[in-house]
Design an enzyme around this catalytic site. Structure first.
Site, short mmCIF file in Angstrom:
data_model
loop_
_atom_site.label_atom_id
_atom_site.label_comp_id
_atom_site.label_asym_id
_atom_site.label_seq_id
_atom_site.Cartn_x
_atom_site.Cartn_y
_atom_site.Cartn_z
N GLU A 1 -7.52 -6.23 4.02
CA GLU A 1 -8.15 -6.25 5.27
C GLU A 1 -9.33 -7.42 5.21
OE1 GLU A 1 -7.91 -5.01 8.25
OE2 GLU A 1 -6.02 -3.83 7.64
N TYR B 1 -15.09 -2.83 11.97
CA TYR B 1 -13.67 -2.97 12.05
C TYR B 1 -13.08 -2.41 10.71
CZ TYR B 1 -9.01 -4.61 11.11
OH TYR B 1 -8.01 -4.64 10.71
N ASP C 1 -9.53 -4.63 16.13
CA ASP C 1 -9.53 -6.37 15.71
C ASP C 1 -8.97 -6.94 16.68
OD1 ASP C 1 -6.83 -5.76 15.56
OD2 ASP C 1 -6.35 -6.83 13.88
#
Ligand code: SF4
Length: 319
Positions: free
Chosen positions: A33, A112, A130
């Protein structure tokens, strides 16, 4: 139901990516991520594999030196991510916290990423928003505002399934990446074609509503190629915080707007908030700048950001 349809689509359409596996590993989810922020999947894959090979666990990453991490990160850009990655690995007692709230307390983990890790690695019902998700939801609901993060999050919470929250999160991002693409989405292949508001209105290209872009300013500087008689080049380390913090550079004048450059070789580079134009100039060593001497063939062992690589390449060729 939205989630059922999405999950059914995902079962056959998902890509086989190195950070996706049946057995969830929070370290893998977190690493991927962070790397995927502002960066494409194709670029991230070799970096992800290299990091895991070098540092198979988050403890191993925490024990690495920051310089080593920055060297391996070279070319991925947005280096504050690498510094925070390292800081975060060091600050973890042993394991990742499992809730969105606790995850956001860690360095470099914003709302996020916290939601993505909580849902993907720990199956929590967290709504991760996102760019891909914003695009799909903006079109699906024909949302009238640019960057409707809060609204998308609220709507997503109502759509989350009871089980398989992590798959839901990955599936929605995957739909944005593969079907509901920024330009010319493949609506014929979309499981939501019938209900998608933008599609029904025939206005897919008008969503998400665009933010007016501001023109970026340009900053200028002169970079100095200071060579020793044996060919070694003077490099110095940038301050630990701020832009390209902790990385190596050749000495430069301050980076300023409203400055004119001379007629020497120049390079141009664009950062998130400004363009950068640099004149590359040879300078003899007068002791004005402190640093370390590095032979050109050893430059690969140092954490040099792309802009510095460009400067050095031009400098070594032209001067
Ligand atoms: S129908 Fe088209 S615009 Fe709507 S969600 Fe699907 S791909 Fe996106």
């Amino acid at each position: 139901m939205f989630s059922e349809r999405l999950l059914t689509w995902y079962e056959t359409a998902q890509r086989d990516l190195p950070w996706r596996s049946k057995i969830k590993n929070p370290y893998h989810t977190w690493l991927s991520e962070i790397m995927l922020q502002q960066t494409t999947v194709a670029t991230v894959i070799p970096y992800f594999k290299k990091f895991l090979q070098k540092w198979p666990t988050v403890e191993a990453l925490g024990k690495a030196s920051l310089d080593d991490v920055l060297v391996e990160w070279q070319g991925l850009g947005y280096y504050s991510r690498a510094r925070n990655l390292h800081k975060c690995a060091q600050s973890l007692a042993k394991e990742f916290p499992t809730t969105e709230e606790d995850l956001t307390k860690l360095p470099g983990i914003g709302p996020y990423t916290a939601a993505a890790i909580a849902s993907i690695a720990f199956g929590q019902s967290a709504a991760a928003v996102d760019g891909n998700v914003i695009r799909v939801m903006s079109r699906y609901y024909a949302l009238p505002t640019p960057k409707p993060i809060g609204e998308v999050k609220n709507r997503l919470i109502t759509l989350l399934p009871q089980k398989r929250c992590g798959d839901f999160t990955e599936a929605l991002m995957e739909l944005g990446a593969l079907v509901c693409t920024p330009k010319t989405p493949f609506c014929q292949e979309c499981p939501f074609q019938r209900d998608c508001t933008a599609y029904r209105l025939g206005e897919v290209e008008n969503f998400p509503v665009k933010v007016q872009k501001q023109k970026l300013p340009t900053r200028y500087a002169t970079a100095f190629m200071i060579r020793r008689e044996d060919g070694a080049l003077l490099l110095r380390k940038r301050p630990p915080h701020g832009l390209l913090g902790g990385m190596m550079e050749v000495p430069t004048t301050p980076w300023e707007e409203n400055r004119k450059l001379g007629g020497g070789p120049t390079i141009r580079h664009t950062f998130t908030h400004f363009h950068f134009e640099v004149e590359v100039s040879a300078l003899s060593d007068t002791g004005l700048f402190e640093g370390i001497w590095v032979h050109p063939e050893e430059l690969k062992n140092y954490a040099l950001p792309t802009v510095m690589k460009k400067i050095i390449k031009v400098g070594l060729k032209a001067l």
